[in-house]
Design a protein around this motif. Sequence first.
Motif, PDB file in Angstrom:
ATOM      1  N   HIS A  89     113.004  32.873  46.062  1.00 49.25           N
ATOM      2  CA  HIS A  89     112.848  33.756  44.893  1.00 49.25           C
ATOM      3  C   HIS A  89     111.418  34.274  44.791  1.00 49.25           C
ATOM      4  N   LEU A  90     110.450  33.396  44.901  1.00 46.98           N
ATOM      5  CA  LEU A  90     109.047  33.804  44.807  1.00 46.98           C
ATOM      6  C   LEU A  90     108.642  34.683  45.988  1.00 46.98           C
ATOM      7  N   GLY A  91     109.284  34.446  47.143  1.00 46.01           N
ATOM      8  CA  GLY A  91     108.945  35.211  48.340  1.00 46.01           C
ATOM      9  C   GLY A  91     109.305  36.682  48.253  1.00 46.01           C
ATOM     10  N   GLN A  92     110.114  37.058  47.262  1.00 54.93           N
ATOM     11  CA  GLN A  92     110.419  38.472  47.081  1.00 54.93           C
ATOM     12  C   GLN A  92     109.226  39.219  46.493  1.00 54.93           C
ATOM     13  N   THR A  93     108.279  38.501  45.899  1.00 53.27           N
ATOM     14  CA  THR A  93     107.125  39.112  45.235  1.00 53.27           C
ATOM     15  C   THR A  93     105.798  38.745  45.881  1.00 53.27           C
ATOM     16  N   TYR A  94     105.683  37.506  46.332  1.00 53.75           N
ATOM     17  CA  TYR A  94     104.396  36.997  46.791  1.00 53.75           C
ATOM     18  C   TYR A  94     104.423  36.661  48.279  1.00 53.75           C
ATOM     19  N   SER A  95     103.244  36.739  48.889  1.00 56.16           N
ATOM     20  CA  SER A  95     103.088  36.334  50.283  1.00 56.16           C
ATOM     21  C   SER A  95     103.232  34.819  50.404  1.00 56.16           C
ATOM     22  N   PRO A  96     103.714  34.326  51.556  1.00 59.78           N
ATOM     23  CA  PRO A  96     103.744  32.873  51.762  1.00 59.78           C
ATOM     24  C   PRO A  96     102.367  32.241  51.603  1.00 59.78           C
ATOM     25  N   VAL A  97     101.318  32.987  51.920  1.00 59.17           N
ATOM     26  CA  VAL A  97      99.959  32.462  51.751  1.00 59.17           C
ATOM     27  C   VAL A  97      99.718  32.081  50.294  1.00 59.17           C
ATOM     28  N   GLN A  98     100.086  32.974  49.381  1.00 61.19           N
ATOM     29  CA  GLN A  98      99.862  32.725  47.963  1.00 61.19           C
ATOM     30  C   GLN A  98     100.746  31.579  47.453  1.00 61.19           C
ATOM     31  N   ILE A  99     101.988  31.540  47.919  1.00 65.62           N
ATOM     32  CA  ILE A  99     102.898  30.475  47.487  1.00 65.62           C
ATOM     33  C   ILE A  99     102.421  29.125  47.998  1.00 65.62           C
TER      34      ILE A  99
ATOM     35  N   VAL B 177      92.206  24.954  51.628  1.00 65.05           N
ATOM     36  CA  VAL B 177      91.032  25.644  52.174  1.00 65.05           C
ATOM     37  C   VAL B 177      91.436  26.897  52.950  1.00 65.05           C
ATOM     38  N   VAL B 178      92.371  26.748  53.887  1.00 65.61           N
ATOM     39  CA  VAL B 178      92.735  27.878  54.755  1.00 65.61           C
ATOM     40  C   VAL B 178      93.461  28.965  53.974  1.00 65.61           C
ATOM     41  N   MET B 179      94.465  28.573  53.199  1.00 63.80           N
ATOM     42  CA  MET B 179      95.206  29.573  52.433  1.00 63.80           C
ATOM     43  C   MET B 179      94.339  30.176  51.334  1.00 63.80           C
ATOM     44  N   GLY B 180      93.420  29.377  50.792  1.00 61.10           N
ATOM     45  CA  GLY B 180      92.494  29.917  49.803  1.00 61.10           C
ATOM     46  C   GLY B 180      91.589  30.975  50.393  1.00 61.10           C
ATOM     47  N   ALA B 181      91.159  30.773  51.642  1.00 62.00           N
ATOM     48  CA  ALA B 181      90.311  31.768  52.308  1.00 62.00           C
ATOM     49  C   ALA B 181      91.081  33.054  52.580  1.00 62.00           C
ATOM     50  N   ALA B 182      92.386  32.939  52.857  1.00 56.13           N
ATOM     51  CA  ALA B 182      93.196  34.129  53.150  1.00 56.13           C
ATOM     52  C   ALA B 182      93.742  34.798  51.891  1.00 56.13           C
ATOM     53  N   LEU B 183      93.661  34.101  50.769  1.00 59.72           N
ATOM     54  CA  LEU B 183      94.290  34.573  49.541  1.00 59.72           C
ATOM     55  C   LEU B 183      93.828  35.957  49.088  1.00 59.72           C
ATOM     56  N   PRO B 184      92.523  36.282  49.153  1.00 55.62           N
ATOM     57  CA  PRO B 184      92.089  37.614  48.685  1.00 55.62           C
ATOM     58  C   PRO B 184      92.747  38.777  49.427  1.00 55.62           C
ATOM     59  N   PHE B 185      93.195  38.553  50.659  1.00 58.51           N
ATOM     60  CA  PHE B 185      93.761  39.631  51.460  1.00 58.51           C
ATOM     61  C   PHE B 185      95.230  39.918  51.112  1.00 58.51           C
ATOM     62  N   VAL B 186      95.872  38.990  50.418  1.00 56.02           N
ATOM     63  CA  VAL B 186      97.302  39.163  50.109  1.00 56.02           C
ATOM     64  C   VAL B 186      97.580  39.018  48.614  1.00 56.02           C
ATOM     65  N   TRP B 187      96.533  38.975  47.810  1.00 56.66           N
ATOM     66  CA  TRP B 187      96.688  38.634  46.392  1.00 56.66           C
ATOM     67  C   TRP B 187      97.565  39.629  45.645  1.00 56.66           C
ATOM     68  N   VAL B 188      98.513  39.087  44.912  1.00 60.92           N
ATOM     69  CA  VAL B 188      99.327  39.838  43.968  1.00 60.92           C
ATOM     70  C   VAL B 188      99.129  39.174  42.611  1.00 60.92           C
ATOM     71  N   PRO B 189      98.849  39.953  41.550  1.00 61.94           N
ATOM     72  CA  PRO B 189      98.634  39.340  40.229  1.00 61.94           C
ATOM     73  C   PRO B 189      99.769  38.372  39.881  1.00 61.94           C
ATOM     74  N   LEU B 190      99.371  37.177  39.480  1.00 61.31           N
ATOM     75  CA  LEU B 190     100.327  36.089  39.292  1.00 61.31           C
ATOM     76  C   LEU B 190     100.832  36.064  37.850  1.00 61.31           C
ATOM     77  N   GLN B 191     102.146  36.140  37.702  1.00 64.34           N
ATOM     78  CA  GLN B 191     102.764  36.049  36.388  1.00 64.34           C
ATOM     79  C   GLN B 191     102.892  34.581  35.979  1.00 64.34           C
ATOM     80  N   LEU B 192     102.705  34.300  34.692  1.00 68.99           N
ATOM     81  CA  LEU B 192     102.731  32.917  34.211  1.00 68.99           C
ATOM     82  C   LEU B 192     104.042  32.200  34.546  1.00 68.99           C
ATOM     83  N   PRO B 193     105.211  32.836  34.354  1.00 69.56           N
ATOM     84  CA  PRO B 193     106.455  32.133  34.730  1.00 69.56           C
ATOM     85  C   PRO B 193     106.498  31.770  36.210  1.00 69.56           C
ATOM     86  N   ASP B 194     105.932  32.640  37.061  1.00 73.13           N
ATOM     87  CA  ASP B 194     105.930  32.355  38.490  1.00 73.13           C
ATOM     88  C   ASP B 194     104.990  31.203  38.832  1.00 73.13           C
ATOM     89  N   LEU B 195     103.877  31.092  38.106  1.00 71.92           N
ATOM     90  CA  LEU B 195     103.009  29.931  38.281  1.00 71.92           C
ATOM     91  C   LEU B 195     103.775  28.662  37.917  1.00 71.92           C
TER      92      LEU B 195
END
Length: 327
Positions: free
Chosen positions: A32-42, A193-211
């Motif tokens: 469900h989350l993968g329809q909106t966010y990159s696996p990096v962010q998840i 560490v690794v996903m945090g470093a890549a996060l700026p390149f794939v960032w999608v504004p995070l909705q509170l319910p999705d968090l």
Amino acid sequence: MSGDFTKSNGRGASLALGSMAIFATHDVIIKHLGQTYSPVQIVFFAALLSFPLLSIILLNDKRGGSLRPVHPGWVAARVIFALLAGFFAFYAFSTLPLAQVYPLLFASPLLITVLSIPLLGEKVGLHRWAAVIVGLIGVLIVVRPGQADLQLGHAAALTAAMCGAMASIIVRKVGGEERSVVLLLSPILGNVVVMGAALPFVWVPLQLPDLGFMAVIALFGLSASFLQILAYRAGEAAIVAPMQYSQILWAIFYGWFIFGEGIDGPTMLGAGVVIGSGMYIVFRETRPNVSENQPVLRTRGRTETVTSPRTSLLGRVMGLRARNSRS
């Protein structure tokens, strides 16, 4: 005695089935989350939110010692493989029908059997080699190269299975000398560490319910892992281990009910072949004088990801040893 033995195995199987139901629901949320966010962010937020929960559990480890690894090279390799396994598994769940992901991830026991030969010195006889070959044929039936539209998700699922197998083999190789805390914490920290470093390149504004959903992923992963520990404490590994294949039933149900996914004959046939070969390998490893290391039987569970740590390590830290445990 026989009645108690049967009852304990029944309880172990029931706990394992409950664990796999939670894991399947965990995977639905990822999809469900993968329809909106990159696996990096998840993966990043799942790891970040898993860390406090796992840290509380790890406080139970009263054994002395530092967090410096005894085998830094092997521990670093395990971090890399666990990180890749989680990322590619999350990507596969996001892009493929659920019923196609699981048969490919179920190839992990086949790969563990093969990798145990050079890395653990395991001697694999004709029966297990035949099961590996048959299982790989089952993978080909699912993927159907040249007949079906192959996607990156198929390659991702197989890569996750391979990386998960490597991470498991490394634990079997050095787990007796490394502190369980080190082997459990290092992949989570590596993911942050690794996903945090890549996060700026794939960032999608995070909705509170999705968090909140990401927090549920972390909670479900650890809850299901805990149930697995209890399952292996209650029942024999040969009875409990095959219960992981019940995830394919949940995949069919959730895929149809939530995502409107169908399932075709070749996928079911291939899944049956892969599952059958995996169960046969487990059966062979329980036979006397067949397997010295029992690499598949001792893996205990599904492909390891950031939210589903290896249950043998988690159980060791919590002081909950599996029946006949050697890992």
